[in-house]
Design an enzyme around this catalytic site. Structure first.
Site, PDB file in Angstrom:
ATOM      1  N   HIS A  97      80.569  61.759  68.331  1.00 34.22           N
ATOM      2  CA  HIS A  97      80.349  63.205  68.229  1.00 34.22           C
ATOM      3  C   HIS A  97      79.702  63.779  69.489  1.00 34.22           C
ATOM      4  CE1 HIS A  97      80.846  62.513  63.843  1.00 34.22           C
ATOM      5  NE2 HIS A  97      80.094  61.460  64.051  1.00 34.22           N
TER       6      HIS A  97
HETATM    7  O1  RIB Z   1      76.456  63.775  62.386  1.00 36.75           O
HETATM    8  C1  RIB Z   1      76.574  63.225  63.675  1.00 36.75           C
HETATM    9  C2  RIB Z   1      75.301  63.347  64.426  1.00 36.75           C
HETATM   10  O2  RIB Z   1      74.284  62.626  63.748  1.00 36.75           O
HETATM   11  C3  RIB Z   1      75.359  62.728  65.836  1.00 36.75           C
HETATM   12  O3  RIB Z   1      74.516  63.460  66.695  1.00 36.75           O
HETATM   13  C4  RIB Z   1      74.805  61.334  65.650  1.00 36.75           C
HETATM   14  O4  RIB Z   1      74.125  60.846  66.815  1.00 36.75           O
HETATM   15  C5  RIB Z   1      73.804  61.558  64.570  1.00 36.75           C
HETATM   16  O5  RIB Z   1      72.602  61.976  65.189  1.00 36.75           O
END
Ligand code: RIB
Ligand code: CA
Length: 359
Positions: free
Chosen positions: A283
């Protein structure tokens, strides 16, 4: 009562060329890749990194962030310690997703230490010192940004651009049916930030750009991508005939790639168990990539708020596409994105780092 759709904000002007970035992280596995990507990117002036509790506790986040930046050859980048807990609730971490240390099976031993400045001091001081120049990319809970806007209510007007990895708008959440992790950890902080932006955009602040799971889950990395990075770096990993799982325990010829392999191996095991594929949604680096090239995503202006009162819906991010909230636009919500194109860029950056480190 229906109201007219929100007035479109003025177009965001993003001049091309080098960008001055501050990254706000809860380093974690995908945060690590975001740090590597930013450190390797030729158009990035990485001003600083601010840390907060999220995937793991804040001191572990500082440790991980220092270690990844040193691995990337950037021990010079200032790392500031930030929020040790959410604004209005107890801290919840996720060792099952990122491992007990936050970097999966990888081990980091940084030599450096955190800045004497706190995350809030750094965010406010740097924004005041260079108004309109800094692009902030957040990839953890918004605990630091919330505290910073309380300390400096004009912060939205002092930042050039803000990109947030957080929320989910048109697909399932990864914590509850409609709730994403970063928002789940500190939903009160998200409320503070969103409302501050609603009061600042009529005075000329650029709306936040929010990239939720709808878009970031198109950014998927697999074992073959690490092999491609190794080969692009001129290394010759002995992976012929190996399964993906065997690749993920095979030397890739560079400390950077071997770190990414060991960190991602834990993430791949998690996704295999919960999402049915041996790879990982990465992400955070996608959001850095989009902040540097907004053409990677399609985003529309709206008013976003966050639910705080539901048993299963606290932390749900709500995009008001039809103008029910009588409030100024505070965010662009990404509704589509080319995660596959981004992964090609991430692979190229990992190869650049491997070439440098191996060279
Ligand atoms: O939902 C995804 C997020 O949550 C990303 O930033 C991952 O690193 C976790 O922190
Ligand atoms: Ca993160």
């Amino acid at each position: 009562m229906r109201r007219p759709r929100h007035a479109e904000p003025p177009p965001v002007v993003r001049p091309p060329g080098r960008q001055r970035l501050v990254l706000d992280v809860d380093t974690g596995i995908d945060d690590s890749l975001a740090l590597l990507y930013a450190a390797a990117h030729p158009d990035v002036d990485l001003v600083a990194v601010t840390t907060c509790a999220g995937n793991v506790d804040v001191d572990q986040v500082v440790h991980n962030t220092l270690g990844v930046l040193e691995l990337a050859g950037r021990p010079d980048v200032e790392v500031a310690r930030g929020a040790a807990h959410p604004v209005g609730r107890a801290l919840e971490t996720t060792p099952e997703t990122h491992g007990p240390t936050g970097t999966g099976h990888a081990v980091l031993s940084p030599a450096g230490s955190a800045s004497p400045r706190t995350a809030v001091q750094l965010l406010v001081e740097e924004a005041r010192r260079t108004p309109g120049e800094i692009t902030l990319v957040t990839m953890g809970p918004l605990s630091n940004l919330a505290a910073a806007v309380l300390a400096e209510p004009d912060l939205p007007l002092l930042l050039r651009d803000v990109w947030v990895m957080g929320g989910t708008f048109a697909q399932a959440g990864n914590v509850h049916p409609r709730v994403e992790w970063n928002v789940h950890v500190d939903p009160e902080a998200v409320r503070i930030v969103l409302h501050q932006w609603s009061s600042a955009t009529p005075r000329g602040a650029v709306p936040l750009t929010m990239m939720g799971l709808d878009v970031t889950e198109t950014s998927i990395i697999r074992a073959a991508d690490l092999v491609e990075a190794s080969r692009a770096a001129g290394l010759d990993p002995a992976v012929e005939g190996l399964t993906d799982a065997e690749v993920m325990t095979t030397p890739l010829g560079s400390p950077v790639l071997d770190f990414a392999r060991d960190a991602l191996r834990f993430y791949f095991e998690f996704h295999d168990l919960y999402d049915g594929f041996y790879g990982a949604h990465v992400h955070d680096p996608f959001v850095v990539g989009a902040a540097l090239d907004p053409g990677l995503v399609r985003a529309s202006p709206t008013v976003v708020d966050v639910e705080l009162g539901g048993q299963w819906t606290t932390g749900e991010t709500i995009a008001d596409w039809r103008g029910h909230f009588d409030k100024p636009v505070n965010a662009y919500v990404a509704t589509a994105g080319d995660g596959a194109a981004y992964i090609r860029r991430l692979v190229a950056s990992l190869a650049d780092l491997a070439r440098g480190a191996a060279g």
